[in-house]
Enzyme design. Structure first.
Site, PDB file in Angstrom:
ATOM      1  N   GLU A  45       3.754   5.429  -1.102  1.00 18.36           N
ATOM      2  CA  GLU A  45       4.363   4.821  -2.292  1.00 18.36           C
ATOM      3  C   GLU A  45       4.300   5.708  -3.527  1.00 18.36           C
ATOM      4  O   GLU A  45       3.723   5.341  -4.549  1.00 18.36           O
ATOM      5  CB  GLU A  45       3.719   3.459  -2.580  1.00 18.36           C
ATOM      6  CG  GLU A  45       3.965   2.439  -1.496  1.00 18.36           C
ATOM      7  CD  GLU A  45       3.549   1.034  -1.890  1.00 18.36           C
ATOM      8  OE1 GLU A  45       2.976   0.853  -2.984  1.00 18.36           O
ATOM      9  OE2 GLU A  45       3.816   0.102  -1.116  1.00 18.36           O
TER      10      GLU A  45
ATOM     11  N   GLU B 210       4.020  -1.075   5.795  1.00 16.28           N
ATOM     12  CA  GLU B 210       3.315  -2.204   5.165  1.00 16.28           C
ATOM     13  C   GLU B 210       4.253  -3.388   5.001  1.00 16.28           C
ATOM     14  O   GLU B 210       5.429  -3.216   4.654  1.00 16.28           O
ATOM     15  CB  GLU B 210       2.810  -1.843   3.756  1.00 16.28           C
ATOM     16  CG  GLU B 210       1.540  -1.057   3.719  1.00 16.28           C
ATOM     17  CD  GLU B 210       1.095  -0.725   2.302  1.00 16.28           C
ATOM     18  OE1 GLU B 210       1.266  -1.563   1.389  1.00 16.28           O
ATOM     19  OE2 GLU B 210       0.578   0.385   2.118  1.00 16.28           O
TER      20      GLU B 210
HETATM   21  C1  BG6 Z   1       1.103  -1.498  -1.667  1.00 13.84           C
HETATM   22  C2  BG6 Z   1      -0.021  -0.521  -1.518  1.00 13.84           C
HETATM   23  O1  BG6 Z   1       1.690  -1.258  -2.893  1.00 13.84           O
HETATM   24  O2  BG6 Z   1       0.833  -2.844  -1.719  1.00 13.84           O
HETATM   25  C3  BG6 Z   1      -1.347  -1.141  -1.102  1.00 13.84           C
HETATM   26  O3  BG6 Z   1       0.317   0.526  -0.675  1.00 13.84           O
HETATM   27  C4  BG6 Z   1      -1.518  -2.445  -1.844  1.00 13.84           C
HETATM   28  O4  BG6 Z   1      -2.358  -0.226  -1.326  1.00 13.84           O
HETATM   29  C5  BG6 Z   1      -0.422  -3.385  -1.383  1.00 13.84           C
HETATM   30  O5  BG6 Z   1      -2.764  -3.042  -1.712  1.00 13.84           O
HETATM   31  C6  BG6 Z   1      -0.503  -4.773  -1.970  1.00 13.84           C
HETATM   32  O6  BG6 Z   1      -0.547  -4.710  -3.345  1.00 13.84           O
HETATM   33  P1  BG6 Z   1      -1.548  -5.592  -4.166  1.00 13.84           P
HETATM   34  O7  BG6 Z   1      -1.310  -5.235  -5.578  1.00 13.84           O
HETATM   35  O8  BG6 Z   1      -1.197  -6.994  -3.859  1.00 13.84           O
HETATM   36  O9  BG6 Z   1      -2.896  -5.217  -3.661  1.00 13.84           O
END
Ligand code: BG6
Length: 479
Positions: A170, A379
């Site tokens: 990201e 993800e």
């Molecule tokens: C992504 C990242 O942006 O989203 C992760 O790669 C992150 O590291 C995940 O934890 C979820 O985001 P958040 O802010 O809900 O933890």
């Protein structure tokens, strides 16, 4: 397009889950590890939710065997994790810290022993603080050489067992939050620097991919992009144009570089007119073109909806919901380009993230049509408050529903002709959310870790754990 019958998932589809070093490992100063930018940033009062930090996180550094045993029990085909640069090079460069290499060797061997395909992320945001101090980290071109050496070290050490690699996680998020909103380290708000930092990150990404071919010719590598497909708020042409502007400046700006080594034209011209386009050296574009990935890694959480924002329109900074109190997220915008609006057609989480499985299908098709690359969903998942009942039961039906509908969207995309490598749910165990503490949980496995007090870090299988096990066992037939 409505399908009467969906294509099955490919037999070698990689069902899995993901994590990042800072969010799970803990052991922040153990075995010679150096300080990262996050180790420093979390110590500044007011930066994270209730001052949470990753000093212990969920102690994966010491409990990786227990965690991998749970992955094996679930039947997971792949696990995506990241390497902490500061374990390998405590100062970002120079002497290798053998104990850091040893840890990842143990982790990888344990995965391989259980037939779990490792996906290794080279960089998931934890920059060596020494490089930030010495030359401003991503602000200087010097980072390209250091990132190259760090990457080559990983290729040499782990390339015999690791065949799937993610270069940068990201880039669009760590640079935006680091240099536009100032919410991540180094906490800067400077548009010109933001685009310059991105250019350096693009070069680093390209050089790592180029080098990868020399060390792991039978492996696959790509970046993980945080893709939020743009929707228009209405069918008014001005709103459609606003969505086009957003798709170009917030998505193609990165993915075009990854796939083709070029910046999109209208956005480049716009930034040039504002005097904030990045400075480019002779040879940069040649290098960018040489860094073509094998796949596009996609981190998908939600779509974003846009409407027109006139030239004298609002410059919206937007408050980010980091508390889990629904309705506290604010809109953002750039005059003359777009502004975000709430999409009334979509449900939202308690953190005000839209829930939009169809948006995933739309995004996957857009990537396929534009770049023709296979896609790894690196993800996707739901961050929510979870409740422990009767001491060890977690009925996270909302999470099952979220993942189920997104898996269905992936199957629809496969039926549409999208080439998919795998699906990594964020996350396997609960972990530290950078700004939202431990209360925003994503895992299949609950970890007894909270914002306040000392906890025993006990692992507990949630309902979604048993459900995802079935999904994997049936190769996506029983969702
Ligand atoms: C992504 C990242 O942006 O989203 C992760 O790669 C992150 O590291 C995940 O934890 C979820 O985001 P958040 O802010 O809900 O933890």
């Amino acid at each position: 397009m409505l399908h009467e019958k969906l294509k099955p998932f490919p037999n070698d589809f990689l069902w899995g889950a993901a994590s990042a070093a800072y969010q799970v490992e803990g052991a922040w100063d153990t075995d010679g590890k150096g300080k990262s930018n996050w180790d420093e940033f979390v110590r500044i009062p007011g930066k994270t939710f209730k001052g949470t930090n990753g000093d212990v996180a969920v102690d994966h550094y010491h409990r990786y065997k227990e965690d991998i045993a749970l992955m094996a029990e679930m039947g997971m085909k792949t696990y995506r994790f990241s390497v902490a640069w500061t374990r390998i090079f405590p100062e970002g460069k120079g002497e290798i810290n053998q104990k850091g290499i040893d840890f990842y060797n143990r982790l990888i061997d344990e995965l391989v022993k259980h037939d779990i395909e490792p996906i290794l992320t080279i960089y998931h945001w934890d920059l060596p603080q020494a490089l930030q101090d010495e030359y401003g980290g991503w602000e200087s071109r010097q980072i390209v050489e250091d990132f190259k050496n760090y990457s080559i070290t990983l290729f040499k050490e782990f390339g015999d067992r690791v065949k799937y690699w993610v270069s940068l996680n990201e880039q669009n998020i760590f640079t935006r939050l680091g240099y536009q909103t100032g919410m991540h380290p180094p906490g800067v708000k400077d548009d010109k620097l933001y685009y310059q930092v991105n250019h350096h990150a693009n070069l680093a990404n390209a050089i790592a991919i180029k080098e990868f071919r020399n060390y792991i010719p039978d492996g696959k590598i790509g970046p993980s992009f945080a893709y939020s497909p743009a929707y228009a708020a209405t069918s008014k042409p001005a709103d459609i144009l606003a969505a086009e502007n957003a798709e170009e400046l917030t998505n193609h700006w990165w993915m075009d570089v990854y796939a083709w080594g070029v910046y999109p034209k209208a956005s480049w011209d716009y930034l040039e007119r504002r005097g904030i386009a990045p400075e480019v050296n002779v040879g940069d574009f040649e290098l960018l073109k040489e860094g073509k990935p094998d796949f596009m890694g996609v981190n998908y959480y939600q779509t974003t909806t846009y409407e027109e924002n006139p030239l004298d329109g609002a410059t919206l900074e937007g408050h980010f919901n980091t508390t889990g109190k629904k309705g506290t997220m604010e809109d953002t915008g750039i005059p003359g380009l777009y502004k975000t609006v709430m999409n009334e057609n979509l449900e939202r989480t308690n953190w005000d993230w839209n829930i939009d499985p169809q948006g995933l299908r739309i995004g996957l098709r857009r990537i396929t049509n534009r770049y023709g690359l296979p896609i790894l969903i690196s993800e996707n998942g739901l961050g929510e408050h979870d409740k422990v009942e009767d001491g060890s039961t977690i009925n996270d039906d909302y999470r099952i529903e979220y993942i189920r509908t997104h898996i269905k969207a992936i199957q629809e995309s496969i039926t549409d002709g999208v080439e998919m490598i795998g699906y990594c749910v964020w996350s396997f165990t609960d972990l530290l959310s950078w700004l939202n503490g431990f209360q925003k949980r994503y895992g299949f496995v609950y970890v007894n870790q909270h914002e306040e007090g000392v906890h025993d870090l006990r692992r507990m299988r949630k309902k979604s754990f048993y459900w995802y096990k079935e999904v994997i066992e049936s190769n996506g037939k029983r969702i």
